[in-house]
Write a protein that holds these residues in place. Structure first.
Motif, PDB file in Angstrom:
ATOM      1  N   ASN A   2       0.838  -1.186   0.000  1.00  0.00           N
ATOM      2  CA  ASN A   2       0.000   0.000   0.000  1.00  0.00           C
ATOM      3  C   ASN A   2       0.877   1.241   0.000  1.00  0.00           C
ATOM      4  OD1 ASN A   2      -1.892   2.008   0.521  1.00  0.00           O
ATOM      5  ND2 ASN A   2      -3.132   0.629   1.752  1.00  0.00           N
ATOM      6  N   ASP A   3       0.622   2.148  -0.948  1.00  0.00           N
ATOM      7  CA  ASP A   3       1.428   3.361  -1.073  1.00  0.00           C
ATOM      8  C   ASP A   3       0.839   4.541  -0.311  1.00  0.00           C
ATOM      9  OD1 ASP A   3       3.278   2.071  -2.683  1.00  0.00           O
ATOM     10  OD2 ASP A   3       2.186   2.567  -4.522  1.00  0.00           O
ATOM     11  N   LYS A   4      -0.259   4.323   0.408  1.00  0.00           N
ATOM     12  CA  LYS A   4      -0.899   5.416   1.138  1.00  0.00           C
ATOM     13  C   LYS A   4      -0.143   5.722   2.423  1.00  0.00           C
ATOM     14  CE  LYS A   4      -5.532   4.646  -0.605  1.00  0.00           C
ATOM     15  NZ  LYS A   4      -6.929   4.407  -0.245  1.00  0.00           N
ATOM     16  N   THR A   5      -0.189   6.977   2.814  1.00  0.00           N
ATOM     17  CA  THR A   5       0.430   7.405   4.065  1.00  0.00           C
ATOM     18  C   THR A   5      -0.504   7.045   5.228  1.00  0.00           C
ATOM     19  OG1 THR A   5      -0.607   9.584   4.088  1.00  0.00           O
ATOM     20  CG2 THR A   5       1.486   9.362   2.863  1.00  0.00           C
ATOM     21  N   ASP A   7      -1.776   9.037   7.347  1.00  0.00           N
ATOM     22  CA  ASP A   7      -2.859  10.032   7.351  1.00  0.00           C
ATOM     23  C   ASP A   7      -3.929   9.694   6.318  1.00  0.00           C
ATOM     24  OD1 ASP A   7      -1.787  11.523   9.420  1.00  0.00           O
ATOM     25  OD2 ASP A   7      -0.800  12.971   8.096  1.00  0.00           O
ATOM     26  N   GLN A   8      -3.523   9.213   5.154  1.00  0.00           N
ATOM     27  CA  GLN A   8      -4.494   8.825   4.133  1.00  0.00           C
ATOM     28  C   GLN A   8      -5.278   7.589   4.571  1.00  0.00           C
ATOM     29  OE1 GLN A   8      -1.584   8.499   0.991  1.00  0.00           O
ATOM     30  NE2 GLN A   8      -2.448  10.278  -0.097  1.00  0.00           N
ATOM     31  N   LEU A   9      -4.580   6.645   5.180  1.00  0.00           N
ATOM     32  CA  LEU A   9      -5.232   5.411   5.617  1.00  0.00           C
ATOM     33  C   LEU A   9      -6.241   5.648   6.737  1.00  0.00           C
ATOM     34  CD1 LEU A   9      -2.143   3.040   5.594  1.00  0.00           C
ATOM     35  CD2 LEU A   9      -4.121   2.908   4.072  1.00  0.00           C
ATOM     36  N   THR A  10      -6.000   6.628   7.586  1.00  0.00           N
ATOM     37  CA  THR A  10      -6.880   6.868   8.739  1.00  0.00           C
ATOM     38  C   THR A  10      -7.824   8.051   8.539  1.00  0.00           C
ATOM     39  OG1 THR A  10      -5.229   8.278   9.818  1.00  0.00           O
ATOM     40  CG2 THR A  10      -5.168   5.915  10.329  1.00  0.00           C
ATOM     41  N   SER A  11      -7.823   8.649   7.376  1.00  0.00           N
ATOM     42  CA  SER A  11      -8.614   9.871   7.164  1.00  0.00           C
ATOM     43  C   SER A  11     -10.112   9.663   7.368  1.00  0.00           C
ATOM     44  CB  SER A  11      -8.357  10.446   5.775  1.00  0.00           C
ATOM     45  OG  SER A  11      -8.850   9.559   4.779  1.00  0.00           O
TER      46      SER A  11
END
Length: 124
Positions: A2-5, A7-11
């Motif tokens: 997964n390339d998401k940060t 912050d992106q994963l928990t947004s």
């Protein structure tokens, strides 16, 4: 991968603040005497919408509570502390407690509401 940060994963997470009171019971005959008042206070908090959940802790293999947890809906730590301080066990000095802010992010609750008999079933 997964390339998401993070912050992106928990947004989209809930990020709901609660306050968790963990208690340590002092073994005393006075606990049993004040139990009805304590339970009435818990139900009052529940009806006011301030109590998310509460109950005792048990050590593995034991049937005597070793402590407890109360999860409160409060606007601040100060308000949560006022609620905890007003518990009859705490007021009488029969239990000590710690207070922590808790951020609920993940989880699920499943329940059924039957309109025909106004019953509610909470799934395990």
């Amino acid at each position: 991968m997964n390339d998401k940060t993070p912050d992106q994963l928990t947004s989209g997470f809930l990020r709901r603040e609660f306050y968790v009171v963990t208690t340590t019971p002092a073994r005393s005959p006075e606990i049993r005497k004040l139990l009805p008042e304590h339970l009435e206070y818990q139900v009052k908090l529940e009806r006011e919408g301030k109590l998310f959940g509460a109950g005792p802790f048990y050590e593995e293999g034991d049937d005597i509570p070793s402590g407890g947890m109360i999860i409160l809906r409060a606007r601040s730590a100060a308000e949560a502390r006022e609620i905890a301080d007003a518990d009859p066990f705490h007021k009488a000095g029969l239990r000590s407690y710690t207070l922590r802010k808790w951020m609920m992010n993940e989880g699920a609750m499943t329940f059924t509401v039957r309109y025909s008999d106004q019953s509610v079933e909470i799934a395990d």
